[in-house]
Every structure is written in structure tokens, then in C-alpha cells.
Design a protein around this motif. Structure first.
Motif, mmCIF file in Angstrom:
data_model
loop_
_atom_site.group_PDB
_atom_site.id
_atom_site.type_symbol
_atom_site.label_atom_id
_atom_site.label_comp_id
_atom_site.label_asym_id
_atom_site.label_seq_id
_atom_site.Cartn_x
_atom_site.Cartn_y
_atom_site.Cartn_z
ATOM 1 N N THR A 187 61.794 2.075 -4.675
ATOM 2 C CA THR A 187 61.146 3.255 -5.254
ATOM 3 C C THR A 187 59.663 3.049 -5.510
ATOM 4 O OG1 THR A 187 61.733 2.534 -7.486
ATOM 5 C CG2 THR A 187 63.287 4.007 -6.366
ATOM 6 N N GLY A 188 59.137 1.881 -5.148
ATOM 7 C CA GLY A 188 57.701 1.645 -5.275
ATOM 8 C C GLY A 188 57.273 0.876 -6.504
ATOM 9 N N LEU A 189 58.190 0.159 -7.144
ATOM 10 C CA LEU A 189 57.842 -0.555 -8.372
ATOM 11 C C LEU A 189 56.815 -1.659 -8.124
ATOM 12 C CD1 LEU A 189 61.342 -0.825 -10.119
ATOM 13 C CD2 LEU A 189 59.514 0.816 -10.544
ATOM 14 N N ALA A 190 56.967 -2.400 -7.025
ATOM 15 C CA ALA A 190 55.983 -3.442 -6.700
ATOM 16 C C ALA A 190 54.708 -2.826 -6.134
ATOM 17 C CB ALA A 190 56.574 -4.440 -5.708
ATOM 18 N N GLY A 191 54.851 -1.721 -5.422
ATOM 19 C CA GLY A 191 53.691 -1.048 -4.846
ATOM 20 C C GLY A 191 52.688 -0.608 -5.896
ATOM 21 N N ARG A 192 53.186 -0.259 -7.081
ATOM 22 C CA ARG A 192 52.299 0.136 -8.170
ATOM 23 C C ARG A 192 51.349 -0.996 -8.544
ATOM 24 N NH1 ARG A 192 50.203 4.395 -9.494
ATOM 25 N NH2 ARG A 192 52.198 5.500 -9.493
ATOM 26 N N TYR A 193 51.811 -2.246 -8.483
ATOM 27 C CA TYR A 193 50.979 -3.401 -8.812
ATOM 28 C C TYR A 193 50.113 -3.840 -7.635
ATOM 29 C CZ TYR A 193 53.840 -3.878 -13.011
ATOM 30 O OH TYR A 193 54.473 -3.650 -14.215
ATOM 31 N N LEU A 194 50.573 -3.570 -6.431
ATOM 32 C CA LEU A 194 49.816 -3.985 -5.245
ATOM 33 C C LEU A 194 48.652 -3.042 -4.941
ATOM 34 C CD1 LEU A 194 52.777 -4.926 -2.854
ATOM 35 C CD2 LEU A 194 51.192 -6.517 -3.968
ATOM 36 N N ARG A 195 48.853 -1.754 -5.196
ATOM 37 C CA ARG A 195 47.864 -0.746 -4.799
ATOM 38 C C ARG A 195 46.443 -1.035 -5.293
ATOM 39 N NH1 ARG A 195 47.146 2.668 -0.778
ATOM 40 N NH2 ARG A 195 45.509 1.097 -0.651
ATOM 41 N N PRO A 196 46.222 -1.428 -6.547
ATOM 42 C CA PRO A 196 44.842 -1.669 -7.000
ATOM 43 C C PRO A 196 44.172 -2.853 -6.307
ATOM 44 C CG PRO A 196 46.317 -1.383 -8.870
ATOM 45 C CD PRO A 196 47.174 -1.542 -7.671
ATOM 46 N N LEU A 197 44.973 -3.684 -5.652
ATOM 47 C CA LEU A 197 44.439 -4.887 -5.018
ATOM 48 C C LEU A 197 44.152 -4.690 -3.535
ATOM 49 C CD1 LEU A 197 46.974 -7.445 -6.568
ATOM 50 C CD2 LEU A 197 44.772 -6.689 -7.506
ATOM 51 N N VAL A 198 44.525 -3.526 -3.000
ATOM 52 C CA VAL A 198 44.435 -3.285 -1.558
ATOM 53 C C VAL A 198 43.388 -2.220 -1.263
ATOM 54 C CG1 VAL A 198 45.713 -2.654 0.521
ATOM 55 C CG2 VAL A 198 46.887 -3.862 -1.336
ATOM 56 N N GLU A 199 42.392 -2.599 -0.506
ATOM 57 C CA GLU A 199 41.325 -1.663 -0.159
ATOM 58 C C GLU A 199 41.767 -0.680 0.909
ATOM 59 O OE1 GLU A 199 36.734 -1.759 1.617
ATOM 60 O OE2 GLU A 199 37.843 -3.607 1.250
ATOM 61 N N GLY A 200 42.540 -1.180 1.861
ATOM 62 C CA GLY A 200 42.960 -0.337 2.982
ATOM 63 C C GLY A 200 44.392 0.148 2.859
ATOM 64 N N SER A 201 45.166 -0.074 3.890
ATOM 65 C CA SER A 201 46.499 0.513 4.003
ATOM 66 C C SER A 201 47.561 -0.282 3.239
ATOM 67 C CB SER A 201 46.888 0.597 5.479
ATOM 68 O OG SER A 201 48.177 1.140 5.635
ATOM 69 N N LEU A 202 48.369 0.451 2.458
ATOM 70 C CA LEU A 202 49.552 -0.110 1.810
ATOM 71 C C LEU A 202 50.773 0.536 2.451
ATOM 72 C CD1 LEU A 202 51.044 -1.756 -0.363
ATOM 73 C CD2 LEU A 202 50.679 0.163 -1.943
ATOM 74 N N VAL A 203 51.598 -0.281 3.096
ATOM 75 C CA VAL A 203 52.762 0.205 3.835
ATOM 76 C C VAL A 203 54.030 -0.237 3.120
ATOM 77 C CG1 VAL A 203 54.051 0.056 6.005
ATOM 78 C CG2 VAL A 203 51.553 0.197 6.036
ATOM 79 N N GLY A 204 54.984 0.669 3.008
ATOM 80 C CA GLY A 204 56.279 0.346 2.403
ATOM 81 C C GLY A 204 57.403 0.520 3.409
ATOM 82 N N ILE A 205 58.311 -0.454 3.441
ATOM 83 C CA ILE A 205 59.473 -0.402 4.337
ATOM 84 C C ILE A 205 60.731 -0.591 3.512
ATOM 85 C CG2 ILE A 205 60.708 -1.574 6.199
ATOM 86 C CD1 ILE A 205 58.068 -2.355 7.396
ATOM 87 N N ASP A 206 61.749 0.214 3.785
ATOM 88 C CA ASP A 206 63.036 0.076 3.110
ATOM 89 C C ASP A 206 64.116 0.708 3.986
ATOM 90 O OD1 ASP A 206 63.678 -0.691 -0.012
ATOM 91 O OD2 ASP A 206 65.210 0.603 0.865
ATOM 92 N N LEU A 207 65.353 0.247 3.825
ATOM 93 C CA LEU A 207 66.450 0.825 4.590
ATOM 94 C C LEU A 207 66.994 2.098 3.945
ATOM 95 C CD1 LEU A 207 68.458 -2.368 5.610
ATOM 96 C CD2 LEU A 207 67.372 -0.744 7.170
ATOM 97 N N SER A 208 66.839 2.216 2.628
ATOM 98 C CA SER A 208 67.372 3.375 1.911
ATOM 99 C C SER A 208 66.408 4.550 1.993
ATOM 100 C CB SER A 208 67.631 3.009 0.439
ATOM 101 O OG SER A 208 67.902 4.170 -0.312
#
Length: 356
Positions: A187-208
Motif C-alpha cells: 500500500t506504499g508504506l515504505a514508499g512514503r519514506y523513500l519519496r523524499p530521498l528520490v529526485e527522479g522516478s519512484l517505481v512500485g511493484i507488487d503482485l496484489s
């Protein structure tokens, strides 16, 4: 069991309408699926009971517990073991296995029950990894309550992943990552912490796909684990999506082309992903292919896993929880074979279950 169609029609007359048979067949299928779900739930509950809870349950007048031989290796006679908690747990386990077998027999497509049955019988399904069907079904069912339940368990892994990503930035001397892959993003729980550290593209992959649907609703100012007070304190609402790209793919075979990337990622994060893989060779090798190692510090990989004690030839084990655990030496050696070297290792408490 219902007779096959030909026998049924013969018994009831050739003038029996085919539509009526099909209706009954569909009704039976639906009933079997419902019963399969009930038996899966019952088996899961029994498998998770503590020894003392199993003993207490068996002291009650219940029609749902079948007594089996309460034999425990290395203990006393059968009579001496009848009130022993370990023996009571054995009874619960055998009943859990029987319930899960019934769940699979009633519905061969109940892949979650199939996987948990393998875990309880020390078997394996999918040749060293959980099947895509199992992971997808498990988290599709779990999606709507996922964040709330993990919050109640004091789930820490996403935040720890974010802390590790910050430390690696300092180590590399960079101010931000050019791109990042959130592998098994949920659901993006780790993405919330990664986003401020990434200048460009943040990609998420999941089977669900249901988890991905929730992650797709997250923006820079709402969702994906953002606390209410943090959202309220934002200077203005920013509706830019948290992720630049989301996809339902198998992490062992994902390619850069499938996620719309021309070059590899600076960092890959896999929070609570390895617990659905026993054999890590293909997964780590593919992570290496998805990484851009051309920079002075190469590319980084952050992941969590559950650990088993080091024993001779120990690699991984499918636990009764349905999750895989690995030995540290196996993980480090397999990662090294894929081209990674260990930068840091921490033992953590990812969450609290049953007060522990």
C-alpha cells in the motif's frame, strides 16, 4: 460428493433439464468454496494457538476438536502426556492440518490454504517460494485493513528502510537518489519514506492489484502511512502521486522495460518481501539486473528477512506462519554471488504479535 453429470441424468431421467443440473452444480461449487474458506480460517486459528490455549480449548466440550494420539517425542507415556501442554499443542496442530486439507479438498483453487498446509506439514509449494497466486490472494483479501492492522502491531520495517536509505545517501556523498524501486510496495508504506530521498522516478511493484490500487491513491500530502498531523501541517495540499509508476509484476522476472525505465535504479528496497521466497538466487540476480551499478558507489539494496539459526547446510525454512526464514550466511553468500557486498546488518523487531 455429487455424482457426475451423466450418472445424475441417468438416475433422474433423460428429460432432466441441463440448465437445472448446471444450477445445482454452481450452487454446490459455491458451497464448497464457502466451506473451504471456513475450514481455512479454523485451521489457521488452531495453528496459531499457544500450548496453554490449546490445553484450555481441549478442556471445553467442543465438537470441533478430534483427539489424536498425544504423542510427543522424548516424553513419557501416553497417559502422562494427556494433560501436557505440548501434547495439547500436538492435538491442535493435527486438527489444523486436517482442517486445511479439507479446505484444499473442497476447493483446489484455495491457494492460501494450500500454502499454509505446506507450512504446517513442513512441505513446500512453488519450489522454494510462495506462488504468485498465493501472494496475490493473500494481500488482495488483506488490502483494506492492511495499514490499520500493521499500525496496531507497531510495524517498524518501512521506517527502518527509510532510515537505512538516508544512511546510504550520506555514505555515498549524494544529496538524493536518481531513481528507486519499491519492490513489493504493498500500500506504499515504505514508499512514503523513500519519496523524499528520490529526485527522479519512484517505481512500485507488487503482485496484489488491490494493494496497488491503494498505493495509487497516495499523493505527496495524503495516504501511504502519512500521519494525520503531518498531512494537516502541510503548507498546501499536493496532489502529485507518490509513485511515478506502479505495476503488478513478478519480482524474479521483472524487466526495466516493463516498468518504463531506460536505465537501472540507484536503490531497490524490499520491505518484508524475502519472507515469501525461500530460494533467493533468482530474486537477487534479477535485482542486480534492475540496478544501475555504473556510479562510483554502485547501486544499493535494502531488505528485511526473518532469520533462522546457523546450522550445517542451513539455507531457508518455510515456517508454520507461511513465511520463509533464512540463515544470515545463506543470504549474504547469495547476495555476494549476485554482485552485492554487505554494507550493514541489523537485527530488528519488525512488529509485535501476541504481545511479543
Amino acid at each position: 460428493m455429487v455424482q457426475d453429470k451423466e450418472a445424475y441424468l441417468t438416475q433422474n431421467g433423460n428429460n432432466f433439464e441441463n440448465e437445472q443440473y448446471q444450477y445445482l452444480e454452481a450452487e454446490l461449487r459455491a458451497l464448497n468454496e464457502y466451506l473451504s474458506t471456513l475450514y481455512y480460517g479454523y485451521g489457521t486459528v488452531l495453528s496459531e494457538l499457544s500450548n496453554s490455549d490449546c490445553k484450555a480449548l481441549q478442556s471445553e466440550d467442543s465438537l470441533l476438536i478430534d483427539w489424536v494420539e498425544p504423542f510427543v517425542k522424548g516424553s513419557g507415556t501416553e497417559k502422562e502426556n494427556e494433560t501436557d501442554e505440548a501434547s495439547a499443542n500436538h492435538v491442535c496442530k493435527m486438527n489444523a492440518i486436517n482442517a486445511l486439507r479439507l479446505a484444499v479438498d473442497l476447493n483446489s483453487e484455495n491457494v492460501v490454504a494450500e500454502h499454509m498446509l505446506a507450512a504446517l506439514t513442513e512441505g513446500d509449494v512453488g519450489k522454494g517460494r510462495a506462488s504468485n497466486e498465493f501472494v496475490s490472494a493473500l494481500f488482495d483479501d488483506f488490502a483494506e485493513t492492511f495499514d490499520a492492522k500493521l499500525k496496531a502491531l507497531g510495524y517498524k520495517v518501512p521506517g527502518l528502510v527509510g532510515d537505512a536509505a538516508k544512511e546510504l545517501l550520506v555514505l555515498s556523498g549524494q544529496s538524493s537518489y536518481r531513481s528507486a524501486l519499491d519492490a513489493g510496495c504493498g500500500t506504499g508504506l515504505a514508499g512514503r519514506y523513500l519519496r523524499p530521498l528520490v529526485e527522479g522516478s519512484l517505481v512500485g511493484i507488487d503482485l496484489s492489484k488491490k494493494m496497488l490500487d491503494l498505493a495509487a491513491q497516495c499523493t505527496l500530502s495524503k495516504g501511504c502511512g502519512l500521519k494525520d498531523e503531518e498531512a494537516a501541517s502541510a503548507a498546501k495540499e499536493d496532489n502529485k502521486p507518490l509513485y511515478d509508476h506502479l505495476a503488478s509484476l513478478d519480482l524474479e522476472t521483472t524487466t526495466l522495460k516493463e516498468v518504463g525505465a531506460e536505465v537501472g535504479f540507484d536503490i531497490i528496497a524490499a520491505a518484508d518481501v524475502f519472507v515469501y521466497f525461500g530460494d533467493l538466487q533468482k530474486l537477487l540476480s534479477n535485482f542486480a539486473k534492475l540496478s544501475d551499478s555504473s556510479g562510483p558507489h554502485g547501486a544499493f539494496l535494502i531488505f528485511s528477512c526473518e532469520r533462522i539459526e546457523e546450522e550445517e547446510d542451513s539455507k531457508w525454512k518455510l515456517q508454520k506462519s507461511g513465511r520463509y526464514a533464512h540463515s544470515k550466511s545463506y543470504v549474504v553468500n547469495t547476495a555476494a554471488n549476485a554482485g552485492y557486498k554487505l554494507v550493514a546488518y541489523d537485527e530488528i523487531t519488525p512488529r509485535y504479535e501476541k504481545g511479543e
